[in-house]
Each structure stands twice: as structure tokens, then as C-alpha cells.
Write a protein that holds these residues in place. Structure first.
Motif, PDB file in Angstrom:
ATOM      1  N   UNK A 117      41.760 -17.007 -13.554  1.00 56.88           N
ATOM      2  CA  UNK A 117      41.532 -15.910 -12.838  1.00 56.88           C
ATOM      3  C   UNK A 117      41.020 -16.561 -11.275  1.00 56.88           C
TER       4      UNK A 117
ATOM      5  N   UNK B 236      38.709 -19.634  -9.178  1.00 56.04           N
ATOM      6  CA  UNK B 236      37.501 -19.859  -8.985  1.00 56.04           C
ATOM      7  C   UNK B 236      36.922 -20.497 -10.250  1.00 56.04           C
TER       8      UNK B 236
ATOM      9  N   UNK C 144      37.579 -19.531 -13.187  1.00 54.08           N
ATOM     10  CA  UNK C 144      37.266 -18.634 -14.171  1.00 54.08           C
ATOM     11  C   UNK C 144      38.619 -18.232 -15.056  1.00 54.08           C
TER      12      UNK C 144
ATOM     13  N   UNK D  42      40.073 -16.326 -18.548  1.00 48.72           N
ATOM     14  CA  UNK D  42      39.819 -15.489 -19.686  1.00 48.72           C
ATOM     15  C   UNK D  42      40.611 -16.085 -20.996  1.00 48.72           C
TER      16      UNK D  42
ATOM     17  N   UNK E 102      41.095 -14.860 -28.318  1.00 50.43           N
ATOM     18  CA  UNK E 102      41.345 -15.918 -29.483  1.00 50.43           C
ATOM     19  C   UNK E 102      42.253 -14.836 -30.537  1.00 50.43           C
TER      20      UNK E 102
ATOM     21  N   UNK F 128      38.350 -12.802 -30.381  1.00 48.63           N
ATOM     22  CA  UNK F 128      37.350 -12.971 -29.178  1.00 48.63           C
ATOM     23  C   UNK F 128      38.246 -12.577 -27.868  1.00 48.63           C
ATOM     24  N   UNK F 129      37.392 -12.176 -26.936  1.00 51.90           N
ATOM     25  CA  UNK F 129      37.883 -11.939 -25.657  1.00 51.90           C
ATOM     26  C   UNK F 129      36.874 -12.158 -24.488  1.00 51.90           C
ATOM     27  N   UNK F 130      37.027 -13.350 -23.803  1.00 53.74           N
ATOM     28  CA  UNK F 130      35.908 -13.858 -23.182  1.00 53.74           C
ATOM     29  C   UNK F 130      36.351 -14.537 -21.793  1.00 53.74           C
ATOM     30  N   UNK F 131      35.450 -14.141 -20.692  1.00 49.89           N
ATOM     31  CA  UNK F 131      35.719 -14.630 -19.619  1.00 49.89           C
ATOM     32  C   UNK F 131      34.751 -15.776 -19.390  1.00 49.89           C
ATOM     33  N   UNK F 132      35.043 -16.958 -19.333  1.00 48.64           N
ATOM     34  CA  UNK F 132      34.347 -18.195 -18.972  1.00 48.64           C
ATOM     35  C   UNK F 132      34.678 -19.190 -17.915  1.00 48.64           C
ATOM     36  N   UNK F 133      33.587 -19.685 -17.310  1.00 47.82           N
ATOM     37  CA  UNK F 133      33.983 -20.601 -16.263  1.00 47.82           C
ATOM     38  C   UNK F 133      34.151 -22.055 -17.194  1.00 47.82           C
TER      39      UNK F 133
ATOM     40  N   UNK G 108      42.613 -10.067  -7.141  1.00 49.00           N
ATOM     41  CA  UNK G 108      43.021 -11.414  -7.681  1.00 49.00           C
ATOM     42  C   UNK G 108      41.897 -12.502  -7.684  1.00 49.00           C
TER      43      UNK G 108
ATOM     44  N   UNK H 177      32.417 -10.099 -15.914  1.00 52.21           N
ATOM     45  CA  UNK H 177      31.577 -11.190 -15.271  1.00 52.21           C
ATOM     46  C   UNK H 177      31.537 -12.702 -15.859  1.00 52.21           C
TER      47      UNK H 177
ATOM     48  N   UNK I 154      31.164 -15.675 -17.825  1.00 56.06           N
ATOM     49  CA  UNK I 154      30.773 -16.032 -19.177  1.00 56.06           C
ATOM     50  C   UNK I 154      30.294 -14.587 -20.102  1.00 56.06           C
ATOM     51  N   UNK I 155      31.102 -13.634 -19.736  1.00 51.37           N
ATOM     52  CA  UNK I 155      30.745 -12.661 -20.221  1.00 51.37           C
ATOM     53  C   UNK I 155      31.848 -12.307 -21.452  1.00 51.37           C
ATOM     54  N   UNK I 156      31.391 -11.648 -22.381  1.00 49.83           N
ATOM     55  CA  UNK I 156      32.291 -11.447 -23.692  1.00 49.83           C
ATOM     56  C   UNK I 156      32.511 -10.014 -23.981  1.00 49.83           C
TER      57      UNK I 156
ATOM     58  N   UNK J  27      32.949  -8.042 -29.214  1.00 48.18           N
ATOM     59  CA  UNK J  27      33.667  -8.091 -30.395  1.00 48.18           C
ATOM     60  C   UNK J  27      32.822  -8.100 -31.552  1.00 48.18           C
TER      61      UNK J  27
ATOM     62  N   UNK K 222      32.309 -16.916 -34.191  1.00 45.66           N
ATOM     63  CA  UNK K 222      33.150 -16.086 -34.298  1.00 45.66           C
ATOM     64  C   UNK K 222      33.151 -15.806 -35.929  1.00 45.66           C
TER      65      UNK K 222
END
Lengths: 152, 166
Positions: free
Chosen positions: A100, A102, A104, A106, A109, A117-122, B115, B121, B123-125, B128, B146
Motif C-alpha cells: 500500500x 510507505x 505498509x 496488507x 492469510x 487473518x487480515x492485517x495491515x502491517x509495516x 493510494x 491503520x 499494524x491494525x488487524x 478475526x 492465529x
């Protein structure tokens, strides 16, 4: 008349400049590596096809109860910003990665077709991987590391 | 003789000095052979130009000559002038183009920000069920655990502990 033509030229120049910026942003590509690791207490000699996990990844697993961490699969993929990319990490499990911008990502799994699992992570280059894990059969565990690699 | 004196001598030869200054320069010439030589040289040059310059006569009268120039200027101005726009075109140029430009810019900015902004945000999840995350301070890493149960199929582990690798 010359004023409106001048403003038109300014607008066009700005639009072209922004288009240039936008295309350069969207053109950012990254490379990641997904590693599937199996944690077990059994003798690793029984699993000739599996090699011990990379020490750099293994040190992040030292807090878990398993004695041995073996690498099952490793796949590298190049991601284009904003585009989903699927990695079939094992027969029934896959990751869908989306960069995404910077640093980041998504990370989705899927196990046996179900999203778990659905996660946004740096995920930064050479520093922090994204780490996922869960219980497996016979008191073992699986782990997935998503590590960023330098783009050559 | 410095440059200023040379200029004064030249001005004297050209008749450009006021009387009091002309008298001063003439006194200088009387006592300075170099200045006298310069003045003589300048006078000779002036006389040569004045006496030998060929006369140039314009074939037309002065008024006709300048009227030709004026007509040519008017013709070129008329050629470069653009047609007067219709009221609708004038309105479109005045309002539609700037507004359209701003709309295009706003659209581009919105696309760019969309974009760049992640849907969630850092490290958000998405919540689940059975997902927990914990932070390992020493390793500076967050691990997402998990609770998929032992039949998640991630390692394709068989009941006897062997692993089926693709």
C-alpha cells in the motif's frame, strides 16, 4: 483572454506535474519473501528434506516452546503498489499480499480456503518482518515470516 | 592625460561644453602638447566624416515614407489579432477552464491520497475471531497468533508428525 489562457496553461502544467508524481508513486515496486516454518520438538533428523530455519528468523522464535524450527517453503515475489499478489505457501494455504506504499502491507492469510487473518502491517527493509503463527497437529506449530527484500 | 581629460577634449571638439568649461579645456590644450595632438586628431576625423559622407536621399517625401511604415505596422497588428470570441466562448474560457482545471487537480490529489492511505491503520488487524497479537520487545517484532486449530492445513502435517511438502 490572455489571462484565461495563462491560467489554463498553469492548470495544465500542474496537472501534468501531478500526473508525473502520481505515476512515480504508483511505480514503486517492492520485493518480499514469505517463509513457512514448522516448529516441532521431534528430532529434526527425521525430516531430511527440511533444513533448519535461517538464524535471523529463528532468533525471533526463541521464546516459543518448540526446540526446532524447520523451513518448509520459501517464496519470493515482487509486488506492485496497489495490486494483490497471491503466494501459495503450502498445498492448502496461501497469502494475499498488497503493498500500500510507505512500507505498509496488507497481509491476508487463508487456510483451507478460509481467511484466518487480515492485517495491515509495516514491513521495513531488513528490519521487522511480519510474523504469523498458529498451532498445528501433534503439538507442533506453523509460522509464516513475511520479510522485505531489496529490489535490485 | 587621463580618460576624463580625453573625454573633455572630445566634448570640446564636438562643441558640447558650456563656455566656462570650454575655456578651462582650451587653457589645458595651451599647456599640454598631448592634449593638443588629441584635439587635432579628433578634429581631423570629424572633418573627414563630415566632408566625405555620401548624401543619402529618401526617394519619397518624409511624410509618405513614415506613412508606409505606419501602414505596415497596422497590417501586421491586424494579422496577429485573434477573432473576437463569442459570449459563450468567452464565458467558457473565463469559468469552465479554471474550474475544470481545479476539478482535475482535486481528482488527482484524491487519487494520490487514496493510494497512499492504507485501508486500516498501521499494524491494525481486522478482528478475526481467535486472532491475538503480541509484541516481543527484545526482538522488536509483533507476532500474530492465529487460533486456527490443528487442522489449518498450513504445514500439511500428517498425524505421525511428518510434513508433506509441496
Amino acid at each position: 483572454m490572455s489571462t484565461s489562457c495563462g491560467s489554463l496553461k498553469v492548470c495544465l502544467c500542474l496537472a501534468l506535474a501531478l500526473l508525473g508524481i502520481g505515476s512515480s508513486v504508483r511505480a514503486e515496486d517492492v520485493k518480499v519473501e514469505a517463509t513457512l516454518v514448522w516448529g516441532t520438538n521431534e528430532d529434526p533428523g527425521k525430516f531430511k528434506d527440511l533444513k533448519p530455519v535461517n538464524p535471523e528468523l529463528g532468533k525471533r522464535l526463541q521464546y516459543f516452546k518448540w526446540k526446532h524450527y524447520l523451513e518448509i517453503n520459501r517464496k519470493t515475489v515482487a509486488l506492485q503498489q496497489g495490486k494483490e499478489n497471491t503466494i501459495q505457501i503450502s498445498k492448502e494455504c496461501k497469502l494475499i499480499l498488497t503493498y500500500q506504499g510507505n512500507s505498509m502491507f496488507r497481509v491476508q492469510l487463508f487456510g483451507k480456503g478460509e481467511r484466518v487473518s487480515d492485517r495491515i502491517q509495516k514491513i521495513t527493509l531488513g528490519e521487522k518482518p511480519a510474523v504469523f503463527g498458529g498451532d498445528d497437529k501433534n503439538d507442533t506449530a506453523w509460522f509464516i515470516f513475511v520479510t522485505r527484500l531489496p529490489v535490485k | 592625460m587621463n580618460a576624463e581629460t580625453q573625454l573633455k577634449v572630445q566634448a570640446l571638439v564636438d562643441g558640447e561644453l558650456p563656455p566656462n568649461e570650454a575655456a578651462q579645456v582650451e587653457a589645458l590644450l595651451a599647456g599640454d602638447a598631448g592634449a593638443r595632438q588629441l584635439a587635432a586628431s579628433l578634429k581631423a576625423t570629424r572633418d573627414a566624416l563630415r566632408d566625405n559622407e555620401p548624401p543619402l536621399a529618401v526617394p519619397e517625401s518624409r511624410e509618405f515614407y513614415w506613412s508606409k511604415i505606419a501602414r505596415e505596422i497596422e497590417r501586421l497588428e491586424a494579422q496577429n489579432a485573434q477573432p473576437v470570441p463569442t459570449p459563450w466562448l468567452r464565458w467558457a474560457r473565463r469559468w469552465l477552464l479554471p474550474v475544470g482545471g481545479v476539478a482535475v487537480l482535486a481528482g488527482l490529489l484524491a487519487m494520490l491520497s487514496a493510494s497512499r492511505t492504507p485501508a486500516l491503520s498501521a499494524n491494525s488487524s481486522r478482528m478475526m475471531p481467535g486472532t491475538i497479537s503480541f509484541y516481543l520487545q527484545d526482538e522488536d517484532v509483533t507476532i500474530v497468533w492465529i487460533e486456527t486449530g490443528v487442522n489449518s492445513g498450513f504445514t500439511d502435517a500428517s498425524p505421525d508428525g511428518s510434513v508433506a511438502v509441496e
